[in-house]
Motif scaffolding. Structure first.
Motif, PDB file in Angstrom:
ATOM      1  N   ASP A   1       0.959  -1.257  -0.143  1.00 36.84           N
ATOM      2  CA  ASP A   1       0.110   0.114   0.142  1.00 36.84           C
ATOM      3  C   ASP A   1       0.682   1.090   0.023  1.00 36.84           C
ATOM      4  N   TYR A   2       2.249   0.970   0.328  1.00 42.90           N
ATOM      5  CA  TYR A   2       2.921   2.239   0.136  1.00 42.90           C
ATOM      6  C   TYR A   2       3.846   2.262  -0.607  1.00 42.90           C
TER       7      TYR A   2
ATOM      8  N   PRO B   1       9.534   2.370   0.020  1.00 42.58           N
ATOM      9  CA  PRO B   1       8.184   2.143   0.663  1.00 42.58           C
ATOM     10  C   PRO B   1       8.129   1.768   2.014  1.00 42.58           C
TER      11      PRO B   1
ATOM     12  N   ARG C   1       8.378   5.081   3.922  1.00 39.38           N
ATOM     13  CA  ARG C   1       7.122   5.592   3.607  1.00 39.38           C
ATOM     14  C   ARG C   1       6.093   5.079   4.799  1.00 39.38           C
ATOM     15  N   CYS C   2       6.093   3.815   4.803  1.00 40.91           N
ATOM     16  CA  CYS C   2       5.276   3.047   5.812  1.00 40.91           C
ATOM     17  C   CYS C   2       5.374   3.549   7.313  1.00 40.91           C
TER      18      CYS C   2
END
Length: 238
Positions: free
Chosen positions: A40-41, A66, A69-70
């Motif tokens: 999702d990231y 990612p 970001r997560c």
């Protein structure tokens, strides 16, 4: 306690947290577990979270972008006592570590996959690296479930009998003694008389001696560690 688990295979964690003690802890409001899909990231169309390793070699590596970001998004929601990375080269998980983690309020667990994560993830974000043994799994999900189970069951109120966790193997540096239940005799095999006596002091003494004996037979390394000061527990040399 709240535990967030970052994974690329969230389906692997559906079963362990939907049953038994972990589900009971959540139902009682004593613990909550959230499984986060790392994809999702990812900003790519294919939701890719890995890439080839610099320098070549077999296998893919989980990318830093990612993951960063997560983790950064999650850190805006809460402060974590530990950000844990499940990895074969981490510190070996044991009961004292579970005891310490059970005092935490918020934990974040990152599950590795492929050939692991970009080393910069470990340098920037990870505060604790844990292994559940000297072997390699396909990913860190099952290992994360092991850690979560061992930690959450120690939270007061999770077990129906709160003294149960305190008498588990390893809590006092020994293996647990043998246990018995009804019937008292089965096919010529009898329960030790002392356990039927109702004499609490003698029963406790028998259990302690049985624990020492079992540890000497099956895990003498635990006694050696105690005697050389590697453990916080006392020596049990008789």
């Amino acid at each position: 306690m709240h535990i967030d688990i970052i994974t690329v295979v969230p389906g692997l964690l559906e079963g362990p947290f939907a049953h038994s003690i972990l589900k009971r802890a959540e139902d009682k409001g004593l613990a909550s577990i959230r499984v986060i899909n790392l994809r999702d990231y990812s900003t790519g169309k294919q939701k890719q979270v890995d890439d080839y390793a610099f320098g070549g070699g077999a296998g893919m590596v989980m990318s830093i972008e990612p993951i960063a970001r997560c983790i950064e998004a999650l850190q805006k929601e809460r402060a974590y006592d530990e950000i844990i990375y499940m990895t074969p080269d981490g510190a070996t998980f044991d009961q004292p570590m579970a005891n310490a983690l059970s005092l935490s309020q918020n934990l974040l667990i990152l599950c590795g996959h492929y050939k692991g994560v970009d080393e910069r993830v470990r340098e920037r974000f990870i505060t604790k690296e844990i292994s559940i043994g000297d072997y390699v799994l396909s990913g860190g999900e099952l290992a994360a479930a092991v850690v979560a189970d061992a930690v959450i069951r120690l939270i007061p109120g999770v077990l129906n009998d709160e003294t149960s966790a305190l008498t588990d193997s390893f809590q006092d540096g020994l293996l647990a003694p043998p246990v018995y239940t009804r019937p008292a005799e089965y096919d010529g095999m009898e329960v030790p008389d002392v356990l039927l006596s109702g004499h609490e002091a003698k029963i406790n003494e028998w259990r302690f001696e049985a624990s020492v004996r079992r540890t000497q037979e099956r895990r003498p390394d635990l006694l050696r560690d105690n005697q050389t000061g590697k453990s916080d527990t006392k020596s049990y040399k008789k």
